[in-house]
Design an enzyme around this catalytic site. Structure first.
Site, PDB file in Angstrom:
ATOM      1  N   ARG A 114       1.243  -1.591   0.258  1.00 38.57           N
ATOM      2  CA  ARG A 114      -0.368   0.390  -0.505  1.00 38.57           C
ATOM      3  C   ARG A 114       1.032   1.251   0.004  1.00 38.57           C
ATOM      4  O   ARG A 114       2.092   1.498   0.551  1.00 38.57           O
ATOM      5  CB  ARG A 114      -0.811   0.043   1.602  1.00 38.57           C
ATOM      6  CG  ARG A 114      -0.253   0.301   2.046  1.00 38.57           C
ATOM      7  CD  ARG A 114      -1.476   0.235   3.762  1.00 38.57           C
ATOM      8  NE  ARG A 114      -1.141   0.610   4.781  1.00 38.57           N
ATOM      9  CZ  ARG A 114      -0.473   0.459   6.188  1.00 38.57           C
ATOM     10  NH1 ARG A 114      -1.913  -0.774   6.362  1.00 38.57           N
ATOM     11  NH2 ARG A 114      -0.514   0.552   6.926  1.00 38.57           N
ATOM     12  N   GLU A 157      -8.257  -2.510   7.667  1.00 39.65           N
ATOM     13  CA  GLU A 157      -7.503  -3.762   6.479  1.00 39.65           C
ATOM     14  C   GLU A 157      -7.996  -4.759   6.241  1.00 39.65           C
ATOM     15  O   GLU A 157      -9.343  -4.811   6.386  1.00 39.65           O
ATOM     16  CB  GLU A 157      -6.045  -3.802   8.168  1.00 39.65           C
ATOM     17  CG  GLU A 157      -5.096  -3.018   8.962  1.00 39.65           C
ATOM     18  CD  GLU A 157      -4.097  -2.466   7.690  1.00 39.65           C
ATOM     19  OE1 GLU A 157      -4.512  -3.523   6.380  1.00 39.65           O
ATOM     20  OE2 GLU A 157      -3.337  -2.090   7.948  1.00 39.65           O
TER      21      GLU A 157
HETATM   22  C1  LIG Z   1      -5.245  -3.812  -1.384  1.00 40.45           C
HETATM   23  C2  LIG Z   1      -3.833  -4.794  -0.485  1.00 40.45           C
HETATM   24  C3  LIG Z   1      -2.991  -4.284   0.169  1.00 40.45           C
HETATM   25  C4  LIG Z   1      -1.864  -4.910   0.680  1.00 40.45           C
HETATM   26  N1  LIG Z   1      -0.933  -3.667   1.345  1.00 40.45           N
HETATM   27  C5  LIG Z   1       0.402  -4.281   1.719  1.00 40.45           C
HETATM   28  C6  LIG Z   1       1.413  -3.908   2.425  1.00 40.45           C
HETATM   29  O1  LIG Z   1       0.580  -2.959   2.738  1.00 40.45           O
HETATM   30  N2  LIG Z   1       1.999  -4.645   2.708  1.00 40.45           N
HETATM   31  C7  LIG Z   1       2.510  -5.736   2.539  1.00 40.45           C
HETATM   32  O2  LIG Z   1       3.377  -6.271   2.911  1.00 40.45           O
HETATM   33  N3  LIG Z   1       1.500  -6.684   1.847  1.00 40.45           N
HETATM   34  C8  LIG Z   1       0.147  -5.775   1.050  1.00 40.45           C
HETATM   35  N4  LIG Z   1      -0.453  -6.864   1.113  1.00 40.45           N
HETATM   36  C9  LIG Z   1      -0.152  -7.821   0.776  1.00 40.45           C
HETATM   37  C10 LIG Z   1       0.730  -8.614  -0.530  1.00 40.45           C
HETATM   38  O3  LIG Z   1      -0.181  -7.495  -1.503  1.00 40.45           O
HETATM   39  C11 LIG Z   1       1.331  -9.403  -0.220  1.00 40.45           C
HETATM   40  O4  LIG Z   1       1.325 -11.036   0.634  1.00 40.45           O
HETATM   41  C12 LIG Z   1       2.141 -10.480  -1.599  1.00 40.45           C
HETATM   42  O5  LIG Z   1       2.591 -11.516  -1.821  1.00 40.45           O
HETATM   43  C13 LIG Z   1       3.483  -9.318  -1.072  1.00 40.45           C
HETATM   44  O6  LIG Z   1       4.226  -9.504  -2.674  1.00 40.45           O
HETATM   45  P1  LIG Z   1       5.531 -10.115  -2.609  1.00 40.45           P
HETATM   46  O7  LIG Z   1       5.259 -11.782  -2.579  1.00 40.45           O
HETATM   47  O8  LIG Z   1       6.275 -10.118  -4.069  1.00 40.45           O
HETATM   48  O9  LIG Z   1       6.176 -10.463  -1.355  1.00 40.45           O
HETATM   49  C14 LIG Z   1      -1.788  -5.862  -0.148  1.00 40.45           C
HETATM   50  C15 LIG Z   1      -2.890  -6.811   0.115  1.00 40.45           C
HETATM   51  C16 LIG Z   1      -3.841  -6.526  -0.988  1.00 40.45           C
HETATM   52  C17 LIG Z   1      -4.631  -7.247  -1.963  1.00 40.45           C
END
Ligand SMILES: Cc1cc2nc3c(=O)[nH]c(=O)nc-3n(C[C@H](O)[C@H](O)[C@H](O)COP(=O)(O)O)c2cc1C
Length: 472
Positions: free
Chosen positions: A156, A266
């Site tokens: 985010r 969240e």
């Molecule tokens: C709307 C939304 C917002 C998100 N915000 C965050 C965030 O701010 N920080 C975070 O660690 N994961 C966040 N996530 C979850 C990550 O997108 C998810 O864990 C993703 O796999 C992270 O990417 P990576 O696997 O490449 O590390 C969010 C998911 C959604 C759907």
């Protein structure tokens, strides 16, 4: 589907997307409309007339299983969707780089960066949010400076200043691996690009916890069945998706932090808390398509788009993780939407040895990006996607002192509200072995009771005769 626009058209064709043409307010109204729409299982929405903005906002394109399946071109059921993911992992397709002149995302270059005055309708999704969240259903792109591994994740981005956004990057997430890598090379900043308005495959992979060292672009290509087109960013050598609606380029300082980021409503349904000394991104440049769409999503209490997209994608990713681990007999995996699409997993197995279920639990807990703290393991006769059946298995096959495993003070996500603030990121793990306890019966010199269902040949006969009974 090449881009968000094509997906919008397909959804419109199915009647699964509606335009809201009356004027709405981005600071209080849009979030509430999304909340009600998700509660009602409503369509994707395009807000065309947002008070103070010309750019339309798209929400909810992956908000239902049928929409998700439509993007993948498969039947609207979990086995077919899982097959698509399985084949994307088996046959990832490398992204192809195109010339900047062919890149729609570079059609317009903003003269200056001023996030308070830019043309994008960034809503305040929840009344208690600290501020407008520019990035909610998007991709934050970073690169491993040594191996070249490109990561795209939805992290985010709260608007913090006219040229700065937050980026919540917990230490167990892939972006944090990259931050540490850049730091270890003595770098002061890490190049970052933010892509908003994505084709559905990039949205799918960016929220699903694709394994470390695997480029999300390649898995997205596998899901799409064709390469994702990428183009060099203007201010770094990062590759960004050509067909994105908007690209923000910048850098994340390695040793500098923003004093306060959040709170934000969240994914689990509660307000998060203020993140102190949180990573942030300085935006240097913004480009976009002509007449762009802005894309975002409402988080909060499930159900919502984020839950559907994360629940489906993470189930498939976790299945792949279990398959690759070499653990035998794993049949199906569901990261439940009701469990906030991250905290609960149900896995079905063909049980092959005593303790098999606990091996599976350990593997699920060990997949740190997904932090499924509660794991239920069932036999293959239980449909993991059917909570009624899962409950039946727990009710009829579990003895708590024998079948429940608790590991204290283990890892979880930093946002889990069940844990007090001083212990954020730490959680107990709970595993329930809800498989038939035949090994215990054996030790007791007895056998688990047979199912009370009539035999299959009689059931077949009855089904054949169904209309004769006057029941059809
Ligand atoms: C709307 C939304 C917002 C998100 N915000 C965050 C965030 O701010 N920080 C975070 O660690 N994961 C966040 N996530 C979850 C990550 O997108 C998810 O864990 C993703 O796999 C992270 O990417 P990576 O696997 O490449 O590390 C969010 C998911 C959604 C759907």
């Amino acid at each position: 589907m090449e881009n968000l626009r094509e997906f919008i058209t397909s959804l419109e064709g199915k009647g699964w997307l509606r335009h809201i043409d009356v004027e709405v307010d981005p600071s209080w109204e849009i979030g509430a409309i999304c909340r009600e729409n998700f509660n009602r299982g409503g369509p994707a929405l395009v807000f065309s007339k947002i008070n103070g903005f010309k750019t339309p906002l798209v929400v909810g394109v992956l908000g239902s299983v049928p929409s998700y399946a439509l993007a993948l071109g498969c039947g609207s059921n979990f086995p077919e969707i899982a097959k698509k993911w399985e084949s994307a992992f088996a046959r990832p397709i490398k992204a192809v780089e195109v010339n900047a002149k062919e890149a729609p995302c570079k059609e317009v270059k903003l003269k200056e960066v001023n996030l308070y005055a830019d043309p994008f309708p960034v809503p305040r999704w929840h009344p208690l949010d600290a501020g407008p969240e520019l990035g909610t259903f998007h991709g934050v792109i970073t690169k491993d400076p040594e191996t070249g591994w490109i990561n795209m994740g939805t992290y985010r981005n709260q608007i913090l200043d006219k040229d700065k956004v937050g980026c919540l990057s917990p230490p167990y997430k892939h972006i944090a691996y990259h931050i540490r890598k850049w730091a270890s090379l003595g770098k002061k900043t890490m190049p970052v690009a933010i892509a908003v308005g994505l084709d559905p495959y990039l949205n799918m992979v960016a929220v699903s916890g694709v394994p470390a060292e695997v480029d999300e672009y390649d898995i997205a290509g596998g899901l799409k069945g064709a390469p994702i087109k990428v183009v060099k960013a203007e201010t770094s050598d990062l590759l960004v998706p050509t067909n994105a609606e908007i690209i923000l380029e910048g850098e994340m300082p390695i040793d500098e932090f923003w004093p306060e980021e959040g709170p934000f409503g969240e994914f689990h349904g509660y307000m998060g808390e203020i993140q102190r000394n949180s990573p942030f991104i300085k935006i240097h440049q913004i480009t976009h398509r002509r007449s762009p769409y802005f894309q975002g999503t409402y988080e909060g209490r499930p159900p919502h788009e984020s839950g559907i997209a994360r629940g489906i994608g993470r189930s498939c990713v976790l299945y792949e993780h279990l398959r690759r681990s070499g653990c035998p007999g794993v049949k199906d995996v569901c990261v439940t939407v009701g469990g906030a699409a991250g905290l609960h997993a149900v896995v079905s197995i063909k049980k092959s040895f005593p303790g098999h279920a606990r091996c599976v639990m350990a593997l699920v807990w060990g997949y740190n990006v997904l932090f499924c703290k509660h794991v239920v393991v069932v036999d293959e006769d239980i449909d993991v996607w059917n909570p009624f059946m899962v409950e039946w298995a727990i009710a009829t096959r579990v003895q708590a002192s024998r079948d429940v495993t608790i590991v204290e003070n283990a890892h979880t996500g930093v946002l889990d509200p069940s844990q007090v603030s001083s212990k954020r990121g730490w959680s107990d793990w709970l595993g329930i072995d809800a498989t038939i306890p035949d090994e215990h019966y054996k030790r007791d010199n007895s056998t688990f009771p047979p199912f009370a269902d009539p035999p299959e040949e009689i059931m077949g006969k009855v089904r054949q005769n169904w209309s004769k009974y006057g029941l059809e």
